[in-house]
Design a protein around this motif. Structure first.
Motif, PDB file in Angstrom:
ATOM      1  N   UNK A 269      -1.368   1.095   3.944  1.00 42.21           N
ATOM      2  CA  UNK A 269      -0.510  -0.087   4.099  1.00 42.21           C
ATOM      3  C   UNK A 269       0.433   0.164   5.272  1.00 42.21           C
ATOM      4  N   UNK A 270       0.304  -0.623   6.326  1.00 43.07           N
ATOM      5  CA  UNK A 270       1.064  -0.406   7.557  1.00 43.07           C
ATOM      6  C   UNK A 270       2.530  -0.780   7.358  1.00 43.07           C
ATOM      7  N   UNK A 271       3.425   0.148   7.681  1.00 42.02           N
ATOM      8  CA  UNK A 271       4.864  -0.095   7.612  1.00 42.02           C
ATOM      9  C   UNK A 271       5.436  -0.102   9.022  1.00 42.02           C
ATOM     10  N   UNK A 272       6.129  -1.168   9.387  1.00 38.51           N
ATOM     11  CA  UNK A 272       6.688  -1.300  10.727  1.00 38.51           C
ATOM     12  C   UNK A 272       7.836  -0.310  10.919  1.00 38.51           C
ATOM     13  N   UNK A 273       8.228  -0.033  12.169  1.00 37.30           N
ATOM     14  CA  UNK A 273       9.376   0.845  12.417  1.00 37.30           C
ATOM     15  C   UNK A 273      10.642   0.357  11.726  1.00 37.30           C
ATOM     16  N   UNK A 274      10.819  -0.972  11.643  1.00 37.24           N
ATOM     17  CA  UNK A 274      12.013  -1.501  10.979  1.00 37.24           C
ATOM     18  C   UNK A 274      12.013  -1.176   9.493  1.00 37.24           C
ATOM     19  N   UNK A 275      10.842  -1.313   8.850  1.00 33.18           N
ATOM     20  CA  UNK A 275      10.746  -0.992   7.424  1.00 33.18           C
ATOM     21  C   UNK A 275      10.996   0.494   7.194  1.00 33.18           C
ATOM     22  N   UNK A 276      10.400   1.334   8.050  1.00 33.77           N
ATOM     23  CA  UNK A 276      10.589   2.785   7.910  1.00 33.77           C
ATOM     24  C   UNK A 276      12.065   3.160   8.057  1.00 33.77           C
ATOM     25  N   UNK A 277      12.725   2.526   9.008  1.00 32.64           N
ATOM     26  CA  UNK A 277      14.137   2.826   9.219  1.00 32.64           C
ATOM     27  C   UNK A 277      14.973   2.404   8.006  1.00 32.64           C
ATOM     28  N   UNK A 278      14.663   1.226   7.456  1.00 26.40           N
ATOM     29  CA  UNK A 278      15.404   0.747   6.286  1.00 26.40           C
ATOM     30  C   UNK A 278      15.219   1.675   5.096  1.00 26.40           C
ATOM     31  N   UNK A 288      15.513   3.466  -4.360  1.00 27.74           N
ATOM     32  CA  UNK A 288      14.356   4.196  -3.824  1.00 27.74           C
ATOM     33  C   UNK A 288      13.287   4.371  -4.901  1.00 27.74           C
ATOM     34  N   UNK A 289      13.711   4.588  -6.140  1.00 26.34           N
ATOM     35  CA  UNK A 289      12.743   4.691  -7.234  1.00 26.34           C
ATOM     36  C   UNK A 289      11.990   3.395  -7.448  1.00 26.34           C
ATOM     37  N   UNK A 290      12.701   2.268  -7.335  1.00 26.57           N
ATOM     38  CA  UNK A 290      12.064   0.960  -7.483  1.00 26.57           C
ATOM     39  C   UNK A 290      11.082   0.707  -6.342  1.00 26.57           C
ATOM     40  N   UNK A 291      11.475   1.053  -5.124  1.00 27.73           N
ATOM     41  CA  UNK A 291      10.584   0.888  -3.973  1.00 27.73           C
ATOM     42  C   UNK A 291       9.343   1.768  -4.115  1.00 27.73           C
ATOM     43  N   UNK A 292       9.520   2.976  -4.671  1.00 23.08           N
ATOM     44  CA  UNK A 292       8.381   3.883  -4.863  1.00 23.08           C
ATOM     45  C   UNK A 292       7.366   3.264  -5.822  1.00 23.08           C
ATOM     46  N   UNK A 301       3.601  -3.927   3.309  1.00 21.43           N
ATOM     47  CA  UNK A 301       4.742  -3.018   3.172  1.00 21.43           C
ATOM     48  C   UNK A 301       6.019  -3.759   2.781  1.00 21.43           C
ATOM     49  N   UNK A 302       6.192  -5.002   3.247  1.00 16.57           N
ATOM     50  CA  UNK A 302       7.403  -5.754   2.918  1.00 16.57           C
ATOM     51  C   UNK A 302       7.556  -5.964   1.416  1.00 16.57           C
ATOM     52  N   UNK A 303       6.443  -5.881   0.674  1.00 14.39           N
ATOM     53  CA  UNK A 303       6.472  -6.134  -0.749  1.00 14.39           C
ATOM     54  C   UNK A 303       7.273  -5.125  -1.545  1.00 14.39           C
ATOM     55  N   UNK A 304       7.546  -3.937  -0.971  1.00 13.08           N
ATOM     56  CA  UNK A 304       8.313  -2.941  -1.722  1.00 13.08           C
ATOM     57  C   UNK A 304       9.744  -3.389  -1.962  1.00 13.08           C
ATOM     58  N   UNK A 305      10.220  -4.315  -1.139  1.00 12.86           N
ATOM     59  CA  UNK A 305      11.601  -4.775  -1.291  1.00 12.86           C
ATOM     60  C   UNK A 305      11.733  -5.862  -2.349  1.00 12.86           C
ATOM     61  N   UNK A 306      10.614  -6.391  -2.826  1.00 17.45           N
ATOM     62  CA  UNK A 306      10.618  -7.380  -3.900  1.00 17.45           C
ATOM     63  C   UNK A 306      11.507  -8.560  -3.574  1.00 17.45           C
TER      64      UNK A 306
END
Length: 309
Positions: A269-278, A288-292, A301-306
Motif C-alpha cells: 500500500x503506497x504511502x505518500x511522503x506527507x502521510x509518512x511524515x504525519x 498510533x495503535x489505532x493506525x496500526x 494509505x489514507x484509510x489509516x486515519x479513518x
C-alpha cells in the motif's frame, strides 16, 4: 474469542498473498496467472445488532481483466456444528454484495478439525437439501512438511505456513530448524516478519518454545507477548527505575510509527511522503495503535486515519 495463533493463520494470506499460488496448487484449484489480490472488509454484518465477521476476505482478479473471485478465509481450531450456517451466510452475503463468485478456505492445525471442515455441509430438511457448502481446507493432511533448508528458502511464506500447520507433529523440530536455516540467508525484513509471525502462529505448543530459542529478536507484532516484547518490557521497567521515562516514550512512539509504515509497505500500500511524515511526527501511542490496526486492512494509505481525515 480470537487468539493470536488464530490471527496468524489467516493474516499471513493478507500480508503475503504470494502464498496463494502454492496453496491453490495443493488444493487443486486453478488460480489466474499474475492475478492481483486486494484485501476487502471482513465485516459481513447486514442487520445490527447481530454482527458477523469473516477472518479475512481477499478479492483475486486476473490482470487481463477477466472475471475474478472472492476468497473468504477462516482459521478453525475445533469442530463447531454452528459454523456451517455461518459459512453459508458468508458466501451468500459476499456473492450478493460484490456480484462476484466466492470460495471459502478453512485453515486448520489439526487433522480431526480439517477432516470435519471439508464437509460437505447440507442445509435444509431431512430428505431435501436446500443448500450445500463445500469448503476448501488446508491442514496437516495436505500442507507439505518442509524439512530441507534449501526448499524453505525458495518459498518462505509457504515454509512458515507449513511450520504453523505442523506445529504439533513429531517432526516439528526438523521443520523449524529448516526454516531457521533458510532465514539465515534472508533479508532483514523477512527475518523479522516470519520469525515473529511463526512464534504467534504456533500458539501454546512445545514447538513455540523451540522456536523462541532460534528466532531473531525484533518486535513486529506489538501486544502479542513475543520474546522480543518481553525483553522490551523488561528494559522499559529498568528505564523507569533509572528515570528515563521521557526518552523511552519518545522511542516507543517512534517504534510504533515505524511499524505502521512497515505494515503498509509490506502489503504494497503506497504511502505518500506527507502521510509518512504525519505518521512519524505522531507521539500519541493510542493514536498510533489505532493506525496500526487499520494499516492491516486498508486498501489506500489514507484509510489509516479513518474519520480523522
Amino acid at each position: 474469542m480470537v487468539t493470536s495463533n488464530h490471527e496468524a493463520s489467516h493474516r499471513i494470506f493478507q500480508e503475503r498473498p504470494e502464498l496463494l499460488a502454492p496453496v491453490f496448487r495443493i488444493l487443486g484449484v486453478p488460480l489466474p496467472a499474475e492475478a492481483s489480490v486486494e484485501v476487502l472488509s471482513a465485516d459481513v454484518t447486514e442487520i445490527r445488532p447481530l454482527e458477523r465477521r469473516v477472518d479475512s476476505v481477499l478479492r483475486i482478479e486476473p490482470r487481463g481483466g477477466d472475471d475474478g473471485f472472492l476468497l473468504a478465509i477462516e482459521a478453525q481450531g475445533r469442530c463447531d456444528r454452528a459454523k456451517s450456517v455461518s459459512w453459508a451466510y458468508y458466501l451468500s452475503f459476499l456473492k450478493a454484495k460484490y456480484s462476484c463468485p466466492a470460495l471459502l478456505l478453512v485453515v486448520c492445525q489439526d487433522k480431526a478439525t480439517a477432516d470435519w471442515a471439508a464437509g460437505p455441509f447440507r442445509l435444509g430438511l431431512d430428505g431435501w437439501t436446500a443448500l450445500t457448502v463445500h469448503p476448501l481446507v488446508l491442514g496437516p493432511g495436505n500442507v507439505p512438511m518442509i524439512v530441507e533448508p534449501e526448499e524453505a528458502a525458495q518459498d518462505l511464506a509457504l515454509a512458515t505456513f507449513s511450520a504453523m500447520t505442523h506445529g504439533r507433529h513429531q517432526d516439528a523440530k526438523a521443520i523449524l530448524e529448516a526454516l531457521a536455516q533458510a532465514l539465515d540467508t534472508a533479508d532483514k525484513d523477512s527475518v523479522e516478519y516470519y520469525s515473529q509471525l511463526l512464534e504467534i502462529g504456533l500458539g501454546d505448543t512445545r514447538a513455540r518454545k523451540i522456536w523462541r530459542e532460534q528466532m531473531t529478536i525484533h518486535n513486529f507484532f506489538p501486544g502479542r507477548g513475543t520474546l522480543f516484547e518481553e525483553k522490551l518490557l523488561e528494559g522499559q521497567a529498568e528505564s523507569r527505575a533509572e528515570g528515563l521515562a521521557e526518552g523511552r516514550a519518545e522511542g516507543e512512539a517512534k517504534g510504533r510509527a515505524q511499524m505502521v509504515l512497515r505494515v503498509l509497505d509490506g502489503r504494497g500500500v503506497l504511502a505518500s511522503p506527507e502521510i509518512r511524515e504525519r505518521v512519524m511526527e505522531c507521539t500519541d501511542l493510542d493514536t498510533l495503535g489505532r493506525w496500526f490496526d487499520l494499516a492491516l486492512t486498508v486498501s489506500e494509505a489514507e484509510g489509516i486515519f479513518g474519520a480523522e481525515g
